[in-house]
Motif scaffolding. Structure first.
Motif, PDB file in Angstrom:
ATOM      1  N   TYR A  48     -53.939  19.252  19.811  1.00 11.80           N
ATOM      2  CA  TYR A  48     -53.103  18.979  20.986  1.00 11.80           C
ATOM      3  C   TYR A  48     -51.771  18.336  20.579  1.00 11.80           C
ATOM      4  O   TYR A  48     -50.697  18.765  21.023  1.00 11.80           O
ATOM      5  CB  TYR A  48     -53.887  18.083  21.953  1.00 11.80           C
ATOM      6  CG  TYR A  48     -53.050  17.187  22.834  1.00 11.80           C
ATOM      7  CD1 TYR A  48     -52.434  17.687  23.973  1.00 11.80           C
ATOM      8  CD2 TYR A  48     -52.876  15.840  22.521  1.00 11.80           C
ATOM      9  CE1 TYR A  48     -51.653  16.865  24.780  1.00 11.80           C
ATOM     10  CE2 TYR A  48     -52.105  15.017  23.308  1.00 11.80           C
ATOM     11  CZ  TYR A  48     -51.493  15.523  24.442  1.00 11.80           C
ATOM     12  OH  TYR A  48     -50.718  14.710  25.232  1.00 11.80           O
ATOM     13  N   TYR A  70     -46.368  18.040  20.639  1.00  8.40           N
ATOM     14  CA  TYR A  70     -45.239  17.273  20.091  1.00  8.40           C
ATOM     15  C   TYR A  70     -44.664  17.925  18.835  1.00  8.40           C
ATOM     16  O   TYR A  70     -43.447  17.941  18.650  1.00  8.40           O
ATOM     17  CB  TYR A  70     -45.675  15.827  19.814  1.00  8.40           C
ATOM     18  CG  TYR A  70     -46.173  15.154  21.069  1.00  8.40           C
ATOM     19  CD1 TYR A  70     -45.281  14.821  22.082  1.00  8.40           C
ATOM     20  CD2 TYR A  70     -47.526  14.890  21.262  1.00  8.40           C
ATOM     21  CE1 TYR A  70     -45.730  14.225  23.251  1.00  8.40           C
ATOM     22  CE2 TYR A  70     -47.981  14.301  22.423  1.00  8.40           C
ATOM     23  CZ  TYR A  70     -47.084  13.967  23.418  1.00  8.40           C
ATOM     24  OH  TYR A  70     -47.525  13.386  24.574  1.00  8.40           O
ATOM     25  N   PRO A 109     -44.592   9.459  30.624  1.00 11.66           N
ATOM     26  CA  PRO A 109     -43.492   9.186  31.548  1.00 11.66           C
ATOM     27  C   PRO A 109     -42.254   8.690  30.814  1.00 11.66           C
ATOM     28  O   PRO A 109     -41.135   8.869  31.271  1.00 11.66           O
ATOM     29  CB  PRO A 109     -44.052   8.115  32.488  1.00 11.66           C
ATOM     30  CG  PRO A 109     -45.295   7.610  31.857  1.00 11.66           C
ATOM     31  CD  PRO A 109     -45.769   8.625  30.886  1.00 11.66           C
ATOM     32  N   HIS A 115     -44.294   7.901  16.096  1.00  4.10           N
ATOM     33  CA  HIS A 115     -45.603   7.508  16.640  1.00  4.10           C
ATOM     34  C   HIS A 115     -46.513   8.734  16.825  1.00  4.10           C
ATOM     35  O   HIS A 115     -47.668   8.721  16.414  1.00  4.10           O
ATOM     36  CB  HIS A 115     -45.392   6.789  17.976  1.00  4.10           C
ATOM     37  CG  HIS A 115     -46.604   6.114  18.519  1.00  4.10           C
ATOM     38  ND1 HIS A 115     -47.029   4.880  18.088  1.00  4.10           N
ATOM     39  CD2 HIS A 115     -47.497   6.502  19.465  1.00  4.10           C
ATOM     40  CE1 HIS A 115     -48.118   4.534  18.743  1.00  4.10           C
ATOM     41  NE2 HIS A 115     -48.432   5.508  19.588  1.00  4.10           N
ATOM     42  N   ARG A 164     -58.822   7.801  26.148  1.00  3.36           N
ATOM     43  CA  ARG A 164     -58.664   9.119  26.793  1.00  3.36           C
ATOM     44  C   ARG A 164     -60.023   9.739  27.116  1.00  3.36           C
ATOM     45  O   ARG A 164     -60.221  10.294  28.198  1.00  3.36           O
ATOM     46  CB  ARG A 164     -57.849  10.036  25.878  1.00  3.36           C
ATOM     47  CG  ARG A 164     -56.372   9.650  25.827  1.00  3.36           C
ATOM     48  CD  ARG A 164     -55.705  10.100  24.530  1.00  3.36           C
ATOM     49  NE  ARG A 164     -54.255   9.911  24.520  1.00  3.36           N
ATOM     50  CZ  ARG A 164     -53.649   8.766  24.228  1.00  3.36           C
ATOM     51  NH1 ARG A 164     -54.359   7.694  23.940  1.00  3.36           N
ATOM     52  NH2 ARG A 164     -52.327   8.679  24.232  1.00  3.36           N
TER      53      ARG A 164
END
Ligand code: HEM
Length: 281
Positions: free
Chosen positions: A46, A51, A68, A85, A194
């Motif tokens: 993922y 990313y 956000p 990160h 998560r």
């Protein structure tokens, strides 16, 4: 004298491992680790798909589909921090599980040593970038107490990383193994968050105990602490069962781990279907 001491130790280890309690404990640990490994791999996929690909294509706006406060026009330091990160998030989520596979460790010890150094360095840097994002850039969601909780997680990661590496350098591998496992649990805290959140949503079929828009509420406050405290607690129970418990304690712990693994598997399923897979395809 030394020879007989070694042979009796090996004998007692063999005897220990042949008891039903030890066998069931070992099987439950393998079961837990296999499911956790699969879950970490999906998380890595993922991160790379969302990313990694958007970073490669220069489509930074896509970061904001899951965060956000991801990419912010003009905030160079903040963007570098979040970019670093998420790249390190993929490195650590892949490197961590590989580091604790005993067969891999025995088969390619050099890989274990190098991956260990990368893992420890990554753990420290990802925690520092996380602290920057939390306190300097500031997250758009959550609460002050949740920020405190995740910051304790960051401090524990850095602390456990230092302790684990110190015992490895001192060649005290029994204690090193314990701290490395504790480190794995706290590093996986955000992953547990998560998985725990999606298990909760799977059970309730709607947000309960929190507001999905502001991402605030008692359930999320508890979960932000539980994401590392509960795994640490269960790990200590596992150590106790391995070292000191009788047959009933070992079998009871094995059952507990199996039940927790099934719950974790359901959470991984929920996270995969609800959060990760839609961003992989
Ligand atoms: C050590 C393992 C960690 C991993 C694998 C990790 C992973 C990630 C990932 C993948 C994201 C992007 C959001 C998503 O797609 O789910 C993210 C965002 C973020 N992380 Fe971490 N993280 C870790 C530790 C930390 C720590 C210790 C902190 C805080 C001290 C932190 C603070 C943040 C913040 C503030 C964001 C941005 C959230 C937003 O503004 O929307 N992370 N992290």
């Amino acid at each position: 004298m030394l020879k007989s001491a070694i042979s009796s130790t090996i004998h007692s280890i063999k005897l220990n491992h042949s008891t039903p309690g030890d066998k069931s404990l070992a099987s439950s640990a393998i079961f837990w680790f296999s499911i956790a490994f699969i879950g970490h791999l999906i998380f890595v996929l993922y991160i790379v798909a969302l990313y990694g690909v958007s970073l490669f294509e220069g489509d930074f706006e896509r970061w904001n589909s899951m965060m956000p406060n991801g990419y912010t026009e003009g905030d160079i330091a903040g963007n570098i921090n979040i970019g670093l990160h998420v790249i390190l998030a993929a490195v650590i989520s892949l490197g961590g599980p590989l580091q604790i596979i005993p067969k891999l460790r025995a088969w390619v010890p050099r890989f274990h040593r190098w991956n260990g150094r990368v893992y420890i360095g990554t753990a420290v840097i990802i925690s520092l970038t996380g602290l920057y994002l939390t306190w300097i850039r500031g997250s758009a969601v959550g609460t002050f107490v949740m920020d405190i909780a995740i910051s304790i997680n960051a401090v524990l990661i850095i602390l456990f990383a230092i302790i684990a590496i110190r015992f490895a350098i001192a060649r005290n591998f029994t204690i090193h193994r314990k701290w490395a496992l504790r480190l794995f649990m706290v590093v996986s805290g955000v992953w547990f968050f998560r998985v725990g959140l999606m298990l909760w949503l799977l059970i309730h079929q709607r947000p309960v105990g929190f507001d999905p828009v502001t991402f605030q509420g008692p359930f999320l406050t508890v979960l932000t602490f539980a994401q590392y405290l509960l795994p640490l607690l269960f790990l200590e129970i596992y150590f106790w069962a391995q070292e000191r418990a009788g047959q009933t304690g070992k079998i009871g712990t094995a059952v507990l781990i199996a039940v927790l693994t099934i719950a974790m598997g359901a959470g991984i399923f929920g996270a995969t279907m609800g959060m990760w897979l839609p961003n992989i395809y």
